[in-house]
Structure formats: C-alpha cells, structure tokens
Write a protein that holds these residues in place. Structure first.
Motif, mmCIF file in Angstrom:
data_model
loop_
_atom_site.group_PDB
_atom_site.id
_atom_site.type_symbol
_atom_site.label_atom_id
_atom_site.label_comp_id
_atom_site.label_asym_id
_atom_site.label_seq_id
_atom_site.Cartn_x
_atom_site.Cartn_y
_atom_site.Cartn_z
ATOM 1 N N ARG A 55 -2.299 23.343 33.758
ATOM 2 C CA ARG A 55 -3.028 23.103 35.001
ATOM 3 C C ARG A 55 -3.809 24.355 35.390
ATOM 4 N NH1 ARG A 55 0.604 20.641 39.386
ATOM 5 N NH2 ARG A 55 0.351 18.900 37.928
ATOM 6 N N THR A 56 -5.051 24.153 35.803
ATOM 7 C CA THR A 56 -5.886 25.250 36.290
ATOM 8 C C THR A 56 -5.664 25.442 37.776
ATOM 9 O OG1 THR A 56 -7.592 24.784 34.642
ATOM 10 C CG2 THR A 56 -8.243 26.096 36.543
ATOM 11 N N SER A 96 -11.784 30.650 28.996
ATOM 12 C CA SER A 96 -11.890 29.192 29.131
ATOM 13 C C SER A 96 -11.911 28.507 27.779
ATOM 14 C CB SER A 96 -13.154 28.828 29.919
ATOM 15 O OG SER A 96 -13.104 29.361 31.222
ATOM 16 N N ARG A 102 -5.425 23.245 25.185
ATOM 17 C CA ARG A 102 -5.266 21.890 25.733
ATOM 18 C C ARG A 102 -5.500 20.829 24.653
ATOM 19 N NH1 ARG A 102 -8.151 23.375 31.350
ATOM 20 N NH2 ARG A 102 -6.310 23.307 32.715
ATOM 21 N N ASP A 146 -14.955 35.463 31.097
ATOM 22 C CA ASP A 146 -14.316 34.237 31.569
ATOM 23 C C ASP A 146 -14.570 33.088 30.606
ATOM 24 O OD1 ASP A 146 -13.337 35.524 33.763
ATOM 25 O OD2 ASP A 146 -14.836 34.759 35.174
ATOM 26 N N PHE A 149 -3.693 29.955 35.542
ATOM 27 C CA PHE A 149 -3.235 28.733 34.884
ATOM 28 C C PHE A 149 -1.710 28.656 34.953
ATOM 29 C CE2 PHE A 149 -7.032 30.389 32.868
ATOM 30 C CZ PHE A 149 -7.895 29.309 32.923
ATOM 31 N N HIS A 208 -7.563 26.956 40.491
ATOM 32 C CA HIS A 208 -8.965 27.365 40.574
ATOM 33 C C HIS A 208 -9.132 28.765 41.164
ATOM 34 C CE1 HIS A 208 -10.637 23.643 39.159
ATOM 35 N NE2 HIS A 208 -9.840 22.969 39.972
ATOM 36 N N VAL A 242 -8.327 28.438 26.439
ATOM 37 C CA VAL A 242 -7.524 27.459 27.195
ATOM 38 C C VAL A 242 -7.905 26.044 26.775
ATOM 39 C CG1 VAL A 242 -7.072 26.510 29.497
ATOM 40 C CG2 VAL A 242 -7.123 28.993 29.158
ATOM 41 N N ARG A 243 -9.198 25.803 26.600
ATOM 42 C CA ARG A 243 -9.654 24.483 26.165
ATOM 43 C C ARG A 243 -9.077 24.138 24.791
ATOM 44 N NH1 ARG A 243 -14.437 25.236 27.339
ATOM 45 N NH2 ARG A 243 -15.241 25.979 25.335
ATOM 46 N N GLN A 258 -4.975 17.388 32.841
ATOM 47 C CA GLN A 258 -4.191 18.595 33.136
ATOM 48 C C GLN A 258 -2.703 18.289 33.316
ATOM 49 O OE1 GLN A 258 -5.835 21.243 36.082
ATOM 50 N NE2 GLN A 258 -7.890 21.128 35.238
ATOM 51 N N GLY A 261 -9.196 18.915 30.395
ATOM 52 C CA GLY A 261 -9.472 19.557 31.674
ATOM 53 C C GLY A 261 -9.403 18.631 32.864
ATOM 54 N N LYS A 307 -5.547 35.283 35.308
ATOM 55 C CA LYS A 307 -6.430 35.611 34.197
ATOM 56 C C LYS A 307 -6.208 37.036 33.710
ATOM 57 C CE LYS A 307 -10.214 32.397 35.260
ATOM 58 N NZ LYS A 307 -11.655 32.281 35.561
#
Length: 529
Positions: free
Chosen positions: A87-88, A66, A73, A62, A94, A90, A69-70, A83, A80, A47
């Motif tokens: 891919r996240t 997010s 995608r 954050d 990413f 966690h 990233v969303r 993926q 989510g 990140k």
C-alpha cells in the motif's frame, strides 16, 4: 525463517521468492525492497528508509523508487489500484499489508544434494542473486581490513585504505558501492561472508589483510563472489615502511583497474550460463563487453546484438548506447563495414545519446572522444578524453586513448606520459596491443626505428591485436632494415585482412607528421600495400 503470504513464499536468507513452489525471478533491488517491506510490515516504511536499505544511501530519483515498487507489485500479483499487498502512503512511503505467516525454510543442503530447490532450480544459500543468476548493476562491499601484527601508529591504515578504495570505486558508474557507514558496522563479523552478504545484499565483497612484516607494509586483497563463494581475484602488494603513501595510491589504482577487468568478466561468464531470454540489461551489457575486446567482425557484430538487447530491456541504459558507439567505432576504424562513413555517424550518435542519459560516465566520454578520431579532429577528442580521466583518474583506457590522440599531433612527451600511466594502471589491459602500438607509432615519428620495431613486435604478438597493428610492425621493421621480420608481418596482415591497403592504415592513424607518413607509405608500398 521463511515468510508466506497467499501463494508466495519469500526466503530472505536464500534471497528467493517463489510462487506455488516455483521461483519468481526478480532483480536484486526489487527483491531487497520486498524483503525490507515485509521485515518492517508493522509500520510504514518511508522513501528515505528504502533508499538507505536498498540503494545504500546513494542518490536515487522518485521515479526509480516507483519503478522498483511497481516491479515488486507485479511480482506478487498486486497493482497500484488494488494495493492488497503493498500500500502506498501518499507523499510518505509504503507499507506491506498482506497477511504474513512464518514457516520453516527448506533446508538448502538437502535440496542441493537431491539437485532440487524450489521447483527444480538449485539455489545457493545466502546468495546475492537467485540461483547465482546475474542481474542488475553489480554491487560491492569493501570491508575494513583485518590487522595482523600492526604497530598502534599504523593500525588506522586498516580503515583508511578501505575508505580510499570506496571513494575511488564510487567513481565507477557501472558498479554500485555500498557506503562505508554500512560496511564498517560489520567490522566484528567481517570473517563471516554469509552474514555480511545477507546484511548488505552485495554481489561482491572485497576483504583485506594488512600487516607489518620485516619493517614493511603488506596488503593482501581478495574479491569474492557472494553467490558462489568463489574468489574472483586476489593480490598482494608490499612496500617499505617509508613508502606508505605511495603504497596507498598504488593499491587504489591497482584495485580499480583489476575490478574493471575481473568483475565484468565474471558477470559475463555467469550470464552465459543462464537462459538468454531471462537476462536483464546489465547481463546483456556484460556479455557484449566480452565480445567487444576481441576486435573481429564476428565478435563486434555479437557485441552489437548484446547492447541492442540491453537497450530493449532498458531504453534509458546509457552504457548500452556507449557500447553501441564502441561497436560502430570499430566498424569504421577497422573497416569492418563497406560504409565507414555511416558507421562513424552511428558512433557519434550513440555517444551523444549516452552522454544525454549520463554525462558523468567516463565510458560515455571516452566513446565520444574516440569518435573525433574518425573525423580527424584530435583537439576535440583530447577534450573529451581529458574529461573521462578527470571523472575517473584510474581509467587506463582513457589514458591510452589520450596517448593515441597526442600521437596524432606529434606530442611525444605527452604521448609517452599517458602510455606510462595506462600501463601502470592496467598492465594486462584488453587494449594492451594498442598501447604498445601507439608507442611504436610515436617512435617512428621520432625516427627511432629500432625501438619502434621492438615495441611494434610486442604489440602485434599481443593477444587480440588486429591487422592494423601488424601493419605498424611491418612498417617499423622495414624502416629498421629488418626485412625478414617485415615480410613475416606482411604475411600476417594478408592473412588477417587480405584486402588491406595503405589507405586503411592512414585512415586509422591520420598523423600530422608528413615526413613520417611519407616514410611509412614508402615502406608499405615496398611490401605491396
């Protein structure tokens, strides 16, 4: 080089994502994020690395990461849960996991010559935004200045002045400023705008030349739109060697004020050339600003529509609420609506919401301060306006509003000082007529009617001046014994606002000086108001 994955192709040089040959519209930050993930697909991207690459090291939540990233995608058909593309990892970052191949890019010159690029849309090479389309918050890169004939002792100014500019621009909440650590790394490549704009994904580039001709210092500034390569604004400032300190301060103040006008104007111009349905929150906001400063009922209504569209696109957009506070203020102040009380309440409500979302935005504090003009509370207005100019010491309209507030309570030295500051910062400001009008109103209170008439004439002949400014000119000229000129201003008032009354005037300018109010009231009555 172009990357291909599934039905998608991404050309980082042309800053474009396409699917089956058709362009996919994305906000610049989302596209920058996607490019960075693919470029670094051999490892996980943290990140912190994303913040450095996409947000240029600025503080970001954050939730914002997010959200981007969303969006990335969604653009590439991922989600989510699945993926299969992004891919996240966690708690860490990413990784781009789809299979990628490299293919030769479409030659931009041949595509533009035929009028086609990526399914019929012309796309400028190395553009900061697909097809020159506006979107997202404008961003700027300030490059170190090129030095010409500089003595060694003064060569440091080529870095020092851009650094001071970066610090000043960073106070502007509407403009993303790329950090010095990134821009100064491109010192040797500063002349190559294609390379700089690709490396920094900046929408605008500010470059400069500093030189020492004839025992003086001269700085030439140039603002370029990276998508079109058009020069949006340029200027040259010169001072004797002994006034270097003053020149540095003058450059920063002059530049900040110029960018406050020219970048929004350029953003609005580009947005108007685009499909209205495809505009994001920032594009709608800039179009709204273009209407906001025309001060007519029709333009105020159009500005309101644009700010409402911006909020539909982004309900958390603080500046759109500040814009709606401004339009509601105009409805009440200029009596553009029969229900001025309701408009005043809306102005306060939107200003409060803007501050809830971004308490450090000078524009939000400015609009909040002006709502207290409508309720005849100048002391409270002064506190909010002082906060606006503290947040941005180069905020010309903040100083103008401060001058208006001081005029209401008869503080002549403070009024004139704030007016001088605002005019110094923004000599071509959209509210220039207001600055001259406030000076005329203060001079009326001082019984200097000749000077008041001169400034009122300047105010009322300034483009954009509304009917209340013509009423100041009428009163000032009448008090100065210039009755022919007063009669001409009466005709203009009746043309601009046939139902104008003295009550409208005093509602807009609720000065505490009873003697001057009585003189103005008598003069307005003489001319039928």
């Amino acid at each position: 080089m172009t990357w291909a994955f599934g039905d998608f192709r991404l050309d980082p040089e042309r800053f474009q994502l396409s699917r089956c040959g058709k362009p996919v519209r994305l906000e610049p930050q989302v596209l920058s994020l996607l490019i960075h993930l693919i470029r670094n697909r051999d490892h996980m991207v943290s990140k912190d690395e994303l913040v450095t690459a996409v947000w240029h090291g600025q503080a970001v939540s954050d939730a914002s990461i997010s959200s981007r990233v969303r969006s990335a995608r969604q653009a590439v058909g991922d989600d989510g849960t699945q993926q299969s593309v992004i891919r996240t990892v966690h708690g860490r970052g990413f990784r781009f996991v789809a299979e990628v191949t490299t293919v030769p890019p479409v030659h931009a010159a041949s595509a533009e010559a035929s009028g086609e690029a990526a399914g019929g849309e012309i796309v400028h090479q190395s553009s900061g935004r697909p097809g020159g389309l506006p979107g997202g918050r404008p961003s700027i890169a300030v490059l170190p200045f090129q030095r010409l004939g500089m003595v060694p002792a003064l060569a440091i100014l080529g870095d020092a002045i851009p650094h001071e500019i970066i610090e000043a621009l960073s106070r502007l909440r509407w403009l993303a400023v790329i950090a010095r650590g990134s821009t100064f790394r491109l010192r040797q490549q500063a002349a190559d705008l294609d390379l700089v704009s690709n490396a920094l994904t900046a929408r605008y580039i500010l470059s400069g030349i500093i030189e020492c001709p004839d025992r003086s210092i001269a700085v030439t500034l140039e603002l370029t739109d990276t998508s079109s390569r058009e020069i949006v604004w340029a200027d040259r400032l010169v001072a004797p060697l002994g006034e270097i300190g003053d020149l540095r301060a003058r450059i920063v103040a002059h530049l900040v004020s110029a960018l406050e006008v020219h970048i929004p104007f350029n953003e609005a111009r580009l947005a108007r050339l685009s499909d209205p349905e495809g505009l994001d929150a920032w594009a709608n906001y800039h179009i709204g600003l273009g209407h906001l400063y025309r001060f007519t009922a029709a333009d105020t209504a159009l500005a309101q529509v644009c700010f409402e569209r911006a909020l539909r696109a982004d309900p958390q957009f603080a500046r759109a609420h500040a814009g709606l506070s401004f339009t509601s203020f105009l409805d009440a102040f200029l009596h553009l609506t029969p229900d001025s009380a309701s408009a005043a309440r809306d102005a306060r409500r939107h200003a409060e919401r803007s501050l809830e979302l971004d308490a450090l935005d000078p524009f939000a504090n400015f609009t909040m301060g002006r709502t207290f003009w409508l309720t005849d509370e100048p002391d409270i207005a002064a506190d909010w306006l002082a906060r606006a100019t503290a947040l941005n010491p180069n905020y010309a309209q903040g100083f103008y509003a401060t001058a208006f507030t001081e005029m209401l309570t008869g503080q002549a030295p403070a009024t004139f000082a704030a007016l001088d500051t605002s005019l110094h910062l923004s000599p071509l400001d959209p509210l220039l007529y207001g600055m001259h009008g406030v000076r005329a109103q203060m001079l009326i209170q001082q019984e200097d009617h000749e000077a008041a008439a001169g400034w009122a004439d300047r105010a009322a002949t300034t483009p954009g001046a509304h009917y209340l400014i013509s009423m100041i000119a009428l009163a000032a000229n009448g008090l100065a014994g210039r009755h022919d000129q007063a009669a001409r201003w009466r005709q203009k008032v009746r043309r601009l606002r046939p139902d104008a009354t003295a009550a409208h005037y005093f509602a807009a300018f609720p000065t505490r000086d009873t003697a001057s109010r009585a003189r103005v009231a008598a003069e307005l009555q003489r001319y039928g108001f």
